[in-house]
Design a protein around this motif. Sequence first.
Motif, mmCIF file in Angstrom:
data_model
loop_
_atom_site.group_PDB
_atom_site.id
_atom_site.type_symbol
_atom_site.label_atom_id
_atom_site.label_comp_id
_atom_site.label_asym_id
_atom_site.label_seq_id
_atom_site.Cartn_x
_atom_site.Cartn_y
_atom_site.Cartn_z
ATOM 1 N N GLY A 114 0.850 -1.225 -0.065
ATOM 2 C CA GLY A 114 -0.049 -0.068 -0.076
ATOM 3 C C GLY A 114 0.955 1.063 -0.005
ATOM 4 N N THR A 115 0.591 2.315 0.774
ATOM 5 C CA THR A 115 1.449 3.480 0.944
ATOM 6 C C THR A 115 2.725 3.036 1.658
ATOM 7 O OG1 THR A 115 -0.485 4.535 1.115
ATOM 8 C CG2 THR A 115 1.650 5.742 1.846
ATOM 9 N N SER A 149 -2.511 -3.523 -1.335
ATOM 10 C CA SER A 149 -2.333 -3.257 -2.630
ATOM 11 C C SER A 149 -1.989 -4.116 -3.587
ATOM 12 C CB SER A 149 -1.356 -1.869 -2.769
ATOM 13 O OG SER A 149 -0.059 -2.514 -2.598
ATOM 14 N N THR A 185 8.497 -0.693 0.677
ATOM 15 C CA THR A 185 6.987 -1.162 0.054
ATOM 16 C C THR A 185 7.250 -2.381 -0.989
ATOM 17 O OG1 THR A 185 5.386 -0.306 -1.129
ATOM 18 C CG2 THR A 185 7.387 0.162 -1.954
ATOM 19 N N LYS A 187 5.997 -4.154 -3.921
ATOM 20 C CA LYS A 187 5.603 -3.701 -5.215
ATOM 21 C C LYS A 187 6.169 -4.412 -6.494
ATOM 22 C CE LYS A 187 2.493 -0.496 -3.967
ATOM 23 N NZ LYS A 187 2.728 -0.809 -2.580
ATOM 24 N N ALA A 200 1.267 -1.538 -8.215
ATOM 25 C CA ALA A 200 0.422 -2.280 -7.345
ATOM 26 C C ALA A 200 -0.315 -3.245 -7.960
ATOM 27 C CB ALA A 200 -0.707 -1.083 -6.776
ATOM 28 N N ASN A 202 -3.687 -3.912 -7.473
ATOM 29 C CA ASN A 202 -5.061 -3.435 -7.083
ATOM 30 C C ASN A 202 -5.190 -2.232 -7.515
ATOM 31 O OD1 ASN A 202 -7.188 -2.561 -5.765
ATOM 32 N ND2 ASN A 202 -6.733 -3.520 -3.574
ATOM 33 N N TYR A 205 -5.231 1.402 -5.995
ATOM 34 C CA TYR A 205 -3.770 2.063 -5.851
ATOM 35 C C TYR A 205 -3.115 2.455 -7.068
ATOM 36 C CZ TYR A 205 -4.257 0.246 -1.040
ATOM 37 O OH TYR A 205 -4.621 -0.010 -0.011
ATOM 38 N N LYS A 206 -2.846 3.847 -6.967
ATOM 39 C CA LYS A 206 -2.007 4.153 -8.309
ATOM 40 C C LYS A 206 -0.615 3.855 -8.438
ATOM 41 C CE LYS A 206 -4.691 8.668 -8.568
ATOM 42 N NZ LYS A 206 -4.613 10.060 -8.502
ATOM 43 N N GLN A 208 3.452 4.248 -8.435
ATOM 44 C CA GLN A 208 4.234 5.122 -7.855
ATOM 45 C C GLN A 208 5.435 5.325 -8.680
ATOM 46 O OE1 GLN A 208 4.848 3.120 -3.830
ATOM 47 N NE2 GLN A 208 2.717 3.247 -3.346
#
Length: 228
Positions: A114-115, A149, A185, A187, A200, A202, A205-206, A208
Amino acid sequence: MLTRKQLDLLKFIHGRISVDGVSPSFDEMKSALNLRSKSGIHRLITALEERGFIRRLAHRARAIEVIKLPEGMEQAGAAAPNVIRHDFRPRPEPAAVIDNAAGSVPLIGRIAAGTPIEALQHTVDHVTVPRAMLSPRAEHYALEVKGDSMLDAGIHEGDIVVVRRQDEAKDGDIVVALVEDQEATLKTLRRKGPVVELIAANPAYKTQSYDARSVKIQGRMVGLIRTY
């Protein structure tokens, strides 16, 4: 009796689960078998499931469990499920059930799916994992997943991911990325020239995007452990 395509798909799924700890995506299956559409994969998956070779786990992406193998394949080794059931509550274990096919890796904290959250912590525990997840002469560690995510990659909050420590990875690898030496994170990695994208699995979620110089690869995910 399996058809050649059914057998090829079963071998591919079994091999990916044995190496990565999770089953391949339908796109990966389609490419591996040189099929033009996912509908062909759906038919093969259904046939394998009806014959009792695999089981699909409901409401989970990339969640296929190999139940059995044809007689010729069984001699090469037992099927390895993509979901490994393990209870991490401390308790004594009888010597009779200790399996030298299992290894231990340090659990070094939580990782954000996620974040990004705070950077990796020091060892807080150790977890037992199948040696099939571990590469010889490589260092590994484990992290508890925080966030959702990576759901479409079959990675849920509370899962334990097993990571091979390395500072390089290929596009498409699921990696532990350290951003600006502060936040870690989990990813999927993709590079675009001087930019690193952390993607991500999901749609909520954008992606990054970061300057490549601000992202350090801390390892590549090689396995997944889930408790029930």
